[in-house]
Design a protein around this motif. Structure first.
Motif, PDB file in Angstrom:
ATOM      1  N   GLU A   8       1.867  10.036   0.714  1.00 57.13           N
ATOM      2  CA  GLU A   8       1.048  11.239   0.750  1.00 57.13           C
ATOM      3  C   GLU A   8       1.945  12.416   0.373  1.00 57.13           C
ATOM      4  O   GLU A   8       3.173  12.333   0.479  1.00 57.13           O
ATOM      5  N   ASN A 127      -4.403  -7.719   4.642  1.00 56.99           N
ATOM      6  CA  ASN A 127      -4.764  -6.344   4.308  1.00 56.99           C
ATOM      7  C   ASN A 127      -4.100  -5.954   2.991  1.00 56.99           C
ATOM      8  O   ASN A 127      -3.001  -6.418   2.678  1.00 56.99           O
ATOM      9  N   ARG A 129      -2.139  -3.253   0.644  1.00 57.30           N
ATOM     10  CA  ARG A 129      -1.216  -2.129   0.793  1.00 57.30           C
ATOM     11  C   ARG A 129      -1.824  -0.906   0.103  1.00 57.30           C
ATOM     12  O   ARG A 129      -2.723  -1.035  -0.729  1.00 57.30           O
ATOM     13  N   VAL A 130      -1.323   0.260   0.424  1.00 54.73           N
ATOM     14  CA  VAL A 130      -1.839   1.504  -0.149  1.00 54.73           C
ATOM     15  C   VAL A 130      -1.849   1.435  -1.672  1.00 54.73           C
ATOM     16  O   VAL A 130      -2.844   1.767  -2.323  1.00 54.73           O
ATOM     17  N   ASN A 164      -8.414  -2.126   8.297  1.00 55.37           N
ATOM     18  CA  ASN A 164      -7.136  -1.810   7.644  1.00 55.37           C
ATOM     19  C   ASN A 164      -6.995  -0.285   7.677  1.00 55.37           C
ATOM     20  O   ASN A 164      -6.900   0.360   6.639  1.00 55.37           O
ATOM     21  N   PRO A 165      -6.993   0.294   8.881  1.00 52.50           N
ATOM     22  CA  PRO A 165      -7.128   1.761   8.984  1.00 52.50           C
ATOM     23  C   PRO A 165      -5.967   2.555   8.407  1.00 52.50           C
ATOM     24  O   PRO A 165      -6.177   3.577   7.769  1.00 52.50           O
ATOM     25  N   GLU A 166      -4.735   2.112   8.607  1.00 48.51           N
ATOM     26  CA  GLU A 166      -3.606   2.899   8.147  1.00 48.51           C
ATOM     27  C   GLU A 166      -3.577   3.017   6.623  1.00 48.51           C
ATOM     28  O   GLU A 166      -3.478   4.113   6.061  1.00 48.51           O
ATOM     29  N   CYS A 167      -3.681   1.899   5.949  1.00 50.06           N
ATOM     30  CA  CYS A 167      -3.615   1.926   4.482  1.00 50.06           C
ATOM     31  C   CYS A 167      -4.860   2.544   3.866  1.00 50.06           C
ATOM     32  O   CYS A 167      -4.763   3.282   2.879  1.00 50.06           O
ATOM     33  N   THR A 168      -6.030   2.274   4.428  1.00 50.75           N
ATOM     34  CA  THR A 168      -7.256   2.895   3.924  1.00 50.75           C
ATOM     35  C   THR A 168      -7.187   4.403   4.077  1.00 50.75           C
ATOM     36  O   THR A 168      -7.510   5.156   3.149  1.00 50.75           O
ATOM     37  N   SER A 169      -6.736   4.864   5.227  1.00 52.94           N
ATOM     38  CA  SER A 169      -6.628   6.310   5.478  1.00 52.94           C
ATOM     39  C   SER A 169      -5.638   6.974   4.529  1.00 52.94           C
ATOM     40  O   SER A 169      -5.926   8.037   3.970  1.00 52.94           O
ATOM     41  N   ARG A 170      -4.496   6.341   4.335  1.00 50.89           N
ATOM     42  CA  ARG A 170      -3.499   6.913   3.420  1.00 50.89           C
ATOM     43  C   ARG A 170      -4.024   6.957   1.992  1.00 50.89           C
ATOM     44  O   ARG A 170      -3.827   7.954   1.284  1.00 50.89           O
TER      45      ARG A 170
END
Length: 174
Positions: A8, A127, A129-130, A164-170
């Protein structure tokens, strides 16, 4: 070390500051990557040569390779991508008169197991990855040049985005 594609803007600023560069260089790099789809430092012409050399090892194209495209009579296109580990994911571009919605995947498979869903029946493999989530967008955006622009993105492809909240959010923030 994490690829610059998956950072980000605030994290990219921190990385660039740690290299002794001014903060605005991060915005320039961010614009090249996410605004223009440029993943090679030597093509980032407004950066000093020394900085391009330092960031070159931190840049790579999104790790998705197009395997197949299928098109329906209404112009909807389904894309199958191969990931670095050999897994496949799918994305769908749905054109309408004034917009195109892109449906991207956030997982390889899905753990929810909905009996009506082919993805659910295959189970969850992992999951994304970003950079794999973003890679779907960048690949399809480049293939859609000259057509109706991608105007909307939904996370309704393979998998459950909230699992997959962390990668989806990023990916959303980027």
């Amino acid at each position: 070390m994490e690829d610059l594609l998956s950072l980000e803007l605030p994290d990219l600023e921190g990385r660039i500051l740690s290299l002794g560069q001014p903060r605005y260089r991060a915005r320039q790099i961010f614009s090249w990557i996410h605004g223009r789809g440029v993943f090679r430092a030597d093509e980032m012409h407004n950066l000093p040569g020394e900085l391009r050399e330092r960031i070159a090892p931190l840049l790579s194209p999104p790790p998705v390779a197009l395997e197949e495209t299928l098109e329906a009579d209404d112009g909807t296109r389904k894309f199958r991508f191969r990931l670095e580990d050999g897994a496949s994911i799918e994305s769908v571009a749905i054109p309408e008169e004034k917009r195109t919605t892109l449906c991207v995947s956030t997982q390889v498979g899905c753990a929810l197991g909905c009996v009506f869903c082919r993805t659910g029946r295959m189970g969850l493999r992992r999951n994304l990855r970003v950079e794999e989530i973003l890679g779907q967008y960048y690949a399809i955006r480049s293939m859609s040049a000259g057509k109706t622009a991608l105007t909307h993105v939904v996370f309704m492809g393979m998998g459950e985005p909230l699992a997959n909240p962390e990668c989806t959010s990023r990916a959303l923030k980027i």
